[in-house]
Design an enzyme around this catalytic site. Structure first.
Site, PDB file in Angstrom:
ATOM      1  N   GLU A 161      41.232  36.739  23.391  1.00  0.00           N
ATOM      2  CA  GLU A 161      42.629  36.376  23.609  1.00  0.00           C
ATOM      3  C   GLU A 161      42.694  35.087  24.431  1.00  0.00           C
ATOM      4  O   GLU A 161      42.003  34.951  25.428  1.00  0.00           O
ATOM      5  CB  GLU A 161      43.345  37.520  24.339  1.00  0.00           C
ATOM      6  N   LYS A 220      35.202  31.849  23.678  1.00  0.00           N
ATOM      7  CA  LYS A 220      36.158  32.244  24.723  1.00  0.00           C
ATOM      8  C   LYS A 220      35.627  31.816  26.102  1.00  0.00           C
ATOM      9  O   LYS A 220      36.355  31.222  26.904  1.00  0.00           O
ATOM     10  CB  LYS A 220      36.387  33.759  24.679  1.00  0.00           C
ATOM     11  N   ALA A 223      35.801  28.018  26.308  1.00  0.00           N
ATOM     12  CA  ALA A 223      37.163  27.498  26.468  1.00  0.00           C
ATOM     13  C   ALA A 223      37.590  27.610  27.929  1.00  0.00           C
ATOM     14  O   ALA A 223      38.113  26.648  28.513  1.00  0.00           O
ATOM     15  CB  ALA A 223      38.135  28.269  25.562  1.00  0.00           C
ATOM     16  N   ARG A 260      41.600  10.383  24.020  1.00  0.00           N
ATOM     17  CA  ARG A 260      40.355  11.152  24.037  1.00  0.00           C
ATOM     18  C   ARG A 260      40.344  12.128  25.210  1.00  0.00           C
ATOM     19  O   ARG A 260      39.694  13.156  25.174  1.00  0.00           O
ATOM     20  CB  ARG A 260      39.146  10.209  24.154  1.00  0.00           C
ATOM     21  N   CYS A 276      40.625  35.252  35.358  1.00  0.00           N
ATOM     22  CA  CYS A 276      39.670  34.874  34.312  1.00  0.00           C
ATOM     23  C   CYS A 276      38.743  33.705  34.632  1.00  0.00           C
ATOM     24  O   CYS A 276      37.530  33.825  34.415  1.00  0.00           O
ATOM     25  CB  CYS A 276      40.424  34.539  33.036  1.00  0.00           C
TER      26      CYS A 276
HETATM   27  P1  NAI Z   1      43.955  44.424  33.370  1.00  0.00           P
HETATM   28  O1  NAI Z   1      43.121  44.844  34.502  1.00  0.00           O
HETATM   29  O2  NAI Z   1      45.358  43.951  33.618  1.00  0.00           O
HETATM   30  O3  NAI Z   1      44.074  45.624  32.302  1.00  0.00           O
HETATM   31  C1  NAI Z   1      43.006  46.372  31.866  1.00  0.00           C
HETATM   32  C2  NAI Z   1      43.468  47.817  31.705  1.00  0.00           C
HETATM   33  O4  NAI Z   1      42.427  48.563  31.079  1.00  0.00           O
HETATM   34  C3  NAI Z   1      43.779  48.519  33.015  1.00  0.00           C
HETATM   35  O5  NAI Z   1      45.115  48.976  33.017  1.00  0.00           O
HETATM   36  C4  NAI Z   1      42.785  49.688  33.054  1.00  0.00           C
HETATM   37  O6  NAI Z   1      43.319  50.872  33.637  1.00  0.00           O
HETATM   38  C5  NAI Z   1      42.485  49.883  31.586  1.00  0.00           C
HETATM   39  N1  NAI Z   1      41.221  50.572  31.320  1.00  0.00           N
HETATM   40  C6  NAI Z   1      39.993  50.308  31.829  1.00  0.00           C
HETATM   41  N2  NAI Z   1      39.077  51.136  31.312  1.00  0.00           N
HETATM   42  C7  NAI Z   1      39.734  51.954  30.459  1.00  0.00           C
HETATM   43  C8  NAI Z   1      39.320  53.011  29.602  1.00  0.00           C
HETATM   44  N3  NAI Z   1      38.039  53.369  29.525  1.00  0.00           N
HETATM   45  N4  NAI Z   1      40.249  53.638  28.863  1.00  0.00           N
HETATM   46  C9  NAI Z   1      41.547  53.261  28.936  1.00  0.00           C
HETATM   47  N5  NAI Z   1      41.998  52.263  29.707  1.00  0.00           N
HETATM   48  C10 NAI Z   1      41.101  51.610  30.464  1.00  0.00           C
HETATM   49  O7  NAI Z   1      43.131  43.320  32.605  1.00  0.00           O
HETATM   50  P2  NAI Z   1      43.683  42.099  31.722  1.00  0.00           P
HETATM   51  O8  NAI Z   1      44.117  40.980  32.586  1.00  0.00           O
HETATM   52  O9  NAI Z   1      44.632  42.636  30.711  1.00  0.00           O
HETATM   53  O10 NAI Z   1      42.345  41.626  31.008  1.00  0.00           O
HETATM   54  C11 NAI Z   1      41.743  42.392  29.992  1.00  0.00           C
HETATM   55  C12 NAI Z   1      40.660  41.564  29.336  1.00  0.00           C
HETATM   56  O11 NAI Z   1      41.246  40.402  28.719  1.00  0.00           O
HETATM   57  C13 NAI Z   1      39.614  41.026  30.302  1.00  0.00           C
HETATM   58  O12 NAI Z   1      38.371  41.012  29.651  1.00  0.00           O
HETATM   59  C14 NAI Z   1      40.080  39.598  30.567  1.00  0.00           C
HETATM   60  O13 NAI Z   1      39.010  38.765  30.909  1.00  0.00           O
HETATM   61  C15 NAI Z   1      40.646  39.210  29.218  1.00  0.00           C
HETATM   62  N6  NAI Z   1      41.680  38.187  29.262  1.00  0.00           N
HETATM   63  C16 NAI Z   1      42.634  38.193  30.252  1.00  0.00           C
HETATM   64  C17 NAI Z   1      43.618  37.223  30.264  1.00  0.00           C
HETATM   65  C18 NAI Z   1      44.657  37.205  31.330  1.00  0.00           C
HETATM   66  O14 NAI Z   1      45.375  36.196  31.425  1.00  0.00           O
HETATM   67  N7  NAI Z   1      44.793  38.223  32.154  1.00  0.00           N
HETATM   68  C19 NAI Z   1      43.692  36.180  29.223  1.00  0.00           C
HETATM   69  C20 NAI Z   1      42.680  36.315  28.219  1.00  0.00           C
HETATM   70  C21 NAI Z   1      41.710  37.266  28.259  1.00  0.00           C
END
Ligand code: NAI
Length: 495
Positions: A161, A220, A223, A260, A276
């Site tokens: 994402e 990813k 980037a 550029r 991130c």
């Molecule tokens: P977040 O911490 O806000 O959400 C992750 C959710 O997953 C939490 O609510 C957690 O309770 C849940 N979770 C964890 N283990 C679980 C399981 N086994 N079963 C069910 N739920 C579970 O994280 P966020 O910010 O949404 O990031 C998620 C991923 O996306 C990461 O890898 C991050 O690096 C990537 N990402 C994040 C961006 C951002 O702007 N926050 C943008 C692009 C990528």
């Protein structure tokens, strides 16, 4: 052609929630269920108070929640019924063991893979949406191969994402590109097509890039590393500007007009934050080291070091300007979120600037329009921030309900987040209520158009990437400046 009728998204966070809400809005014939182990979060998604603030999100959720968009804690049911499962769980840096502080902790991803293998039936496409190290999909596949029963057939895709918090809904509706990586086998090709057909409902075909799995995973990380590197590059130039009399905004404009180079992401500031950039760059560094590429690792490590340096440098400048002591001085700190239009504080530079000022005994009065008091206290009470002195936060930190209260009787205002509302404050009123000389430290260059006005009011305005004004001892001469850097505060901050 595989037809997707039901989607399950594991992880209802900043990525899973908005991404699946937009998918549900764009694909009314697909039932999308977002699940999470965190019952509080799910409850909030089902209420009027969504767990995250993101412009436009509420409207999207309200347009399809209860129709084809559902939030639930029943993870197994959603997995069982889904044709396609997004894994959008968190992948933080490891906090212990091998790779501590740098390698991605994949325990949540692994837990999802095991759950899917355990409860899944039929044909399913499993999509890595979380940011993961290269070849993570291979680990997921191995878990599946070792655990799946004969009535389960799984394909693994990578679909990282690229949304940015604060503009997530627009980024999801009008993405620069969608990236899908998969197996170069006929089954892999079919899975890619199935996922592509979802995005094709609203994303032009030429913006959907398909690659092999490893290119997608690495893209990813690359980037985010490039974006972070641009910020550190302009921030390194801002230090040079402050030392020479050049203005980093003028330099950024002059270099950004070169096609550029381009003009975006050239804003000098107190450094990048968010969940991130740091973790993904460190993950890349760790990967390079593990693959015996130490030169490449060192190159990217420097991006993080400049970011840390920028935060320390800014705090040292505040202390230097305030006559080398902030002990017991009230400072109004405006903005705690890592950027505007989000309430997210993960790795926010405000936390580190606060730490350095607290180290010197400053009394911080913090205001942010979207961050709750409990969050600010929790962030500043982390052991790496409060130096094992938890009482320090209650002694030194007050969370203000409005910016005027935060600045009343303060020696200085420190702007840490670029919220638009900070441009529109009544600075005459603020000035009158402050101690004199009254300082404004603009860590985000949001008051550029107001400098003259602010100076006329009586403020001493200090801003990132512009020469320090005469009053400050740092700039007097090469000799004095060197001596001043020996001042206790600057020495302690090791700039
Ligand atoms: P977040 O911490 O806000 O959400 C992750 C959710 O997953 C939490 O609510 C957690 O309770 C849940 N979770 C964890 N283990 C679980 C399981 N086994 N079963 C069910 N739920 C579970 O994280 P966020 O910010 O949404 O990031 C998620 C991923 O996306 C990461 O890898 C991050 O690096 C990537 N990402 C994040 C961006 C951002 O702007 N926050 C943008 C692009 C990528």
């Amino acid at each position: 052609m595989v037809v997707i009728k039901k989607i399950c998204c594991i992880g209802a966070g900043y990525v899973g929630g908005p991404t699946c809400s937009v998918i549900a809005q764009m694909c009314k014939d697909i039932a999308v269920t977002v699940v999470d182990v965190n019952a509080e979060r799910i409850k909030a998604w089902n209420s009027d108070q969504l767990p995250i603030f993101e412009p436009g999100l509420q409207e999207v959720v309200e347009s399809c929640r209860g129709q084809n968009l559902f939030f639930s804690t029943d993870i197994d049911k959603a997995i069982k019924e889904a044709d396609l499962v997004f894994i959008s769980v968190n992948t933080p840096s490891k906090t212990f063991g091998i790779g501590k502080g740098r390698a991605a902790d994949l325990k949540y991803i692994e837990a999802c893979a095991r759950r899917i293998a355990e409860v899944g039936i039929g044909n399913k496409i499993v999509v890595e949406k979380s940011t993961v190290p290269v070849r993570a999909a291979e680990s997921i596949r191995r878990i599946f191969n070792a655990n799946t029963k004969c009535n389960l057939n799984l394909q693994v895709l990578s679909n990282p994402e690229f949304l940015a918090e604060g503009t997530a809904i627009n980024d999801l509706k009008n993405p620069d590109r969608v990236l899908i990586g998969g197996d170069e086998t006929p089954e892999g090709g079919k899975a890619i097509q199935a996922l592509k057909s979802i995005y094709q409902r609203w994303v032009p075909e030429n913006k959907i890039i398909t690659t092999n799995t490893w290119s997608s995973e690495l893209s990813k990380l690359a980037a985010n590393a490039f974006l972070a590197q641009r910020i550190s590059s302009i921030n390194s130039i801002s230090a040079l500007c402050e030392a020479t009399g050049a203005d980093v905004e003028e330099v950024a404009h002059a270099i950004g007009t070169d096609q550029r180079i381009g003009s975006k992401f050239l804003k000098a500031s107190i450094g990048f934050g968010g969940s991130c950039f740091q973790k993904d760059v460190l993950n890349l560094v760790y990967l390079c080291e593990a693959l015996n590429l130490p030169e490449v690792a060192r190159y990217w490590q420097q991006v993080i070091e400049i970011n840390d340096y920028q935060r320390r440098r800014f705090a040292a400048r505040v202390i230097g300007c305030l006559f080398n002591t902030v002990t017991d001085k009230k400072i109004g700190l405006l903005g705690f979120a890592f950027k505007k239009n989000t309430g997210d504080t993960r790795e926010s530079s405000s936390i580190y600037v606060s730490k350095y000022l607290m180290d010197e005994g400053a009394k911080l009065h913090i205001f942010d329009p979207k961050v709750k008091k409990e969050q600010i206290i929790q962030d500043l009470s982390q052991t790496n921030i409060c130096d094992d002195d938890p009482d320090r936060v209650s002694r030194l930190v007050t969370v203000a309900l409005d910016p005027y209260e935060a600045c009343k009787n303060a020696h200085a205002i420190v702007i840490c987040t670029e919220w638009d509302m900070f441009k529109e404050l009544d600075y005459e009123k603020i000035y009158k209520a402050m101690l004199k000389p009254a300082f404004i430290f603009d860590g985000r260059r949001i008051l550029d158009g107001l400098h003259e006005k602010l100076q006329r009011i009586g403020f001493q305005v200090e801003t990132i990437g512009k020469k320090v004004t005469e009053l400050i001892p740092f700039t007097a001469s090469k000799e004095t400046s060197r001596n001043d850097l020996q001042a206790p505060a600057a020495k302690k901050l090791k700039i």
